[in-house]
Design a protein around this motif. Structure first.
Motif, PDB file in Angstrom:
ATOM      1  N   GLU A 194      -8.061  -3.355   1.276  1.00 39.81           N
ATOM      2  CA  GLU A 194      -8.538  -5.213   2.463  1.00 39.81           C
ATOM      3  C   GLU A 194      -7.008  -5.729   1.814  1.00 39.81           C
ATOM      4  OE1 GLU A 194     -12.482  -5.750   2.141  1.00 39.81           O
ATOM      5  OE2 GLU A 194     -12.780  -4.628   4.247  1.00 39.81           O
ATOM      6  N   GLN A 202      -8.176  -8.762   1.058  1.00 42.25           N
ATOM      7  CA  GLN A 202      -8.907  -9.489  -0.258  1.00 42.25           C
ATOM      8  C   GLN A 202      -9.246  -9.043  -1.485  1.00 42.25           C
ATOM      9  OE1 GLN A 202     -11.858 -12.239   0.960  1.00 42.25           O
ATOM     10  NE2 GLN A 202     -11.690 -11.567   3.116  1.00 42.25           N
ATOM     11  N   ALA A 203      -9.194  -7.488  -1.398  1.00 42.84           N
ATOM     12  CA  ALA A 203      -8.619  -6.772  -2.552  1.00 42.84           C
ATOM     13  C   ALA A 203      -8.075  -7.259  -3.973  1.00 42.84           C
ATOM     14  CB  ALA A 203      -8.189  -5.968  -2.603  1.00 42.84           C
ATOM     15  N   PRO A 220      -8.099  -2.151  -5.823  1.00 43.53           N
ATOM     16  CA  PRO A 220      -9.147  -1.440  -5.055  1.00 43.53           C
ATOM     17  C   PRO A 220      -9.063  -0.994  -3.559  1.00 43.53           C
ATOM     18  CG  PRO A 220     -10.185  -4.023  -6.289  1.00 43.53           C
ATOM     19  CD  PRO A 220      -8.609  -3.975  -5.264  1.00 43.53           C
ATOM     20  N   SER A 265      -8.164 -10.368  -4.928  1.00 43.38           N
ATOM     21  CA  SER A 265      -8.956 -11.373  -5.898  1.00 43.38           C
ATOM     22  C   SER A 265      -9.739 -10.322  -6.971  1.00 43.38           C
ATOM     23  CB  SER A 265     -10.496 -11.309  -5.101  1.00 43.38           C
ATOM     24  OG  SER A 265     -10.076 -11.956  -3.861  1.00 43.38           O
ATOM     25  N   LYS A 266      -9.032  -9.516  -6.937  1.00 37.94           N
ATOM     26  CA  LYS A 266      -9.726  -8.635  -8.376  1.00 37.94           C
ATOM     27  C   LYS A 266      -9.213  -9.020  -9.739  1.00 37.94           C
ATOM     28  CE  LYS A 266      -8.156  -4.108 -10.812  1.00 37.94           C
ATOM     29  NZ  LYS A 266      -7.822  -3.449 -10.343  1.00 37.94           N
ATOM     30  N   ASP A 313     -10.393   1.876  -0.492  1.00 44.36           N
ATOM     31  CA  ASP A 313     -11.450   2.798  -0.011  1.00 44.36           C
ATOM     32  C   ASP A 313     -10.692   4.291   0.526  1.00 44.36           C
ATOM     33  OD1 ASP A 313     -13.894   1.137   0.024  1.00 44.36           O
ATOM     34  OD2 ASP A 313     -12.873   0.392   1.449  1.00 44.36           O
TER      35      ASP A 313
END
Lengths: 360, 360
Positions: free
Chosen positions: B334, B336-337, B293, B339-340, B295
């Protein structure tokens, strides 16, 4: 009062039951041929009340309805079920996740959030609806809590930690502070200070020995984990908690959020606020008495002080007097300003005088 | 190479001698009937050079003269003597002070600074003039360093600390990290991550066991103490250091300051830079490969990436390729992306694949 055999497991079971109950209420509505509806306590300013007895902000009894009968609310209801289920899995497996991680995980739900603000708000909705804090739900803040130095023995899982033997920067309060047990301690009080500069000063001058105290380095505005820790030492260990911050409206505010909670977190203040904690200084009176080096109040400081004067949390005479005095002298001072008299002065002179004043 | 019997005492003596030498040079000038003059290495941009061999920024050989013969410089010379004397006392008594404290202490010198910026600059002048870092001089940064979790045994004074048994938030690197001894360890590498969210994820998924690694939570831009710690584990313990940050120009920059130092601190990069540390990710290639994911790059990100492309520290092919690729895809992601794909994915899949790639 009998102590539960395994408080951690009991808490876990309670949270899981709360989450199951939420799902069950939807199932019940369906089986009764009613439109599934949830009552969600309002967190709007109109529903945030300062409770004079409890001495912190609480939520009033207004709530909003969220219903599957309202087309606009269907997605939100679905998201709430997903979040509940995600939290149930976290709690069951004894894991935690950040709100950021949950936001990314939600990409797989087929009803993702448009931005993280939306998922954060939904997590708060869940907190108030089931009556559990986000930490109970396994949704941890990213930020660690304060640093703690002093003679207290803690237990995290199988690990025992002595906050006197964790290094010069002390023991760091973790976001999972509720899972930490207090095993023993040999202190008479807790002194929390705003800056790590002052924390290190106190460690170096052996303030922990001189005052038989825990030293807590807040690092500015106190994290949730820090507030929870201070509440727990106050209620479980019955230790007096003192807060020493910069002598300015921001320092006052940092102290007051620890003492009486914030309006924004009214729904969890019962877990976070420590109404018995006391503001030690730096007060406007200290600025005058100790002839501290000062800065002039800026316009924004003056405005902020005037706001504080009207805030119910600052209603008592001492606060009102100090706010008035600061406005009158037009000055503010930092904690570290005591160094004017030498590095040791704050521990050798200021703290003993203030503690004497407040404890006797 | 023979080890000094007491490296801490030896370092202390060296620093005191450097400071005494500074004073002596003034005394010598006076006794020779010459005007006391100091040569202060320039920290201007024109004197900051990227050293290709050392792989970090260093100061060139330009310097400025500060002389008691120049009326405008008399006060600065006097302040420098006061700061030197203050530092000599700190080092002798094994104390430390923050720059803020020194600023307040200077109120008693009769030649105070007009603001803290002035006293900070003078402290830097002293660092470059005597060739000692501010930490050596007892002038500690306020901010603590990173959190460390994993199987390493440290000694601070009489206290032994096991970073595997310091709680879930780990051992906090203190500003006085140079006084910490490395007693022993049982790890093969060090992985530093940008956010505490990722730090806690790695602790929870037991990455320290799976990869036999220390986990270092940088908390954004690495503090000086963190950089010093990473340099020390790299040089003293010969451990490979990997850095995993957000996949954006800011994440790149945080990594690069650890690897090759900052231009602003060119005079202490020899103590702080870890040129052998490696950037593990998140790279633009990772964003594409793992379909993270993302931005969209903002205008400021694009400008920053173009700056980095011209920066000598990013000269190697891998960096140039990754910067180009990020500009091409126009996206950032990021940490933490991941986690998708579930909370465990980053530890179960991403890190093993990246470590395999970088170590073989």
């Amino acid at each position: 009062m009998s102590k539960p055999l395994n408080p951690k497991k009991e808490k876990k079971d309670i949270t899981i039951n709360k989450l199951k109950g939420l799902g069950q209420s939807i199932v019940d509505d369906v089986s009764k041929n009613e439109i599934p509806t949830l009552n969600i306590p309002s967190r709007g300013t109109g529903n945030i009340v300062y409770d004079e007895d409890k001495r912190y902000y609480v939520l009033g009894d207004r709530y909003g309805k969220r219903s599957l009968g309202n087309v606009k609310q269907i997605k939100k209801m679905g998201q709430m079920m997903h979040v509940s289920n995600f939290c149930k899995n976290l709690v069951s497996t004894e894991k935690t996740a950040t709100l950021r991680e949950m936001y990314y995980v939600s990409e797989g739900w087929g009803m993702g959030f448009s931005d993280q603000n939306e998922s954060n708000i939904l997590a708060e909705d869940l907190e108030v609806t089931v009556g559990a804090s986000r930490e109970d739900l396994g949704l941890m803040p990213e930020e660690d809590g304060a640093s703690v130095y002093g003679d207290i023995l803690l237990k995290e899982g199988d690990v025992e930690i002595n906050a006197l033997k964790s290094g010069k920067s002390g023991y760091t309060i973790s976001p999972t502070i509720d899972e930490v047990e207090f095993i023993g301690h040999n202190v008479e009080r807790v002194i929390a200070v705003e800056t790590m500069g002052m924390f290190h000063r106190m460690v170096q001058e052996e303030a922990y020995k001189k005052f038989n105290t825990l030293i807590v380095g807040l690092k500015g505005q106190a994290a949730r984990a820090t507030r929870r820790f201070l509440k727990r030492v106050s209620t479980e260990l019955k230790l007096p908690v003192y807060i020493c911050n910069d002598g300015d409206p921001w320092g006052f505010h940092i102290a007051m959020v620890i003492i009486s909670g914030s309006a924004k977190l009214a729904h969890v203040n019962h877990d976070l606020a420590t109404p018995d904690a006391k503001f030690l200084g730096v007060t406007a009176s200290d600025i005058v008495k100790y002839e501290l080096p000062t800065d002039k109040l800026k316009e924004v400081d003056v405005l902020r002080l005037k706001e504080l004067a009207k805030d119910p949390r600052y209603r008592n005479k001492q606060w009102q007097d100090e706010i008035k005095k600061m406005l009158k002298i037009g000055k503010k001072a930092e904690q570290q300003a005591f160094s004017k008299y030498g590095l040791e002065y704050v521990v050798d002179t200021y703290f003993p005088e203030k503690l004497e004043e407040i404890e006797n």
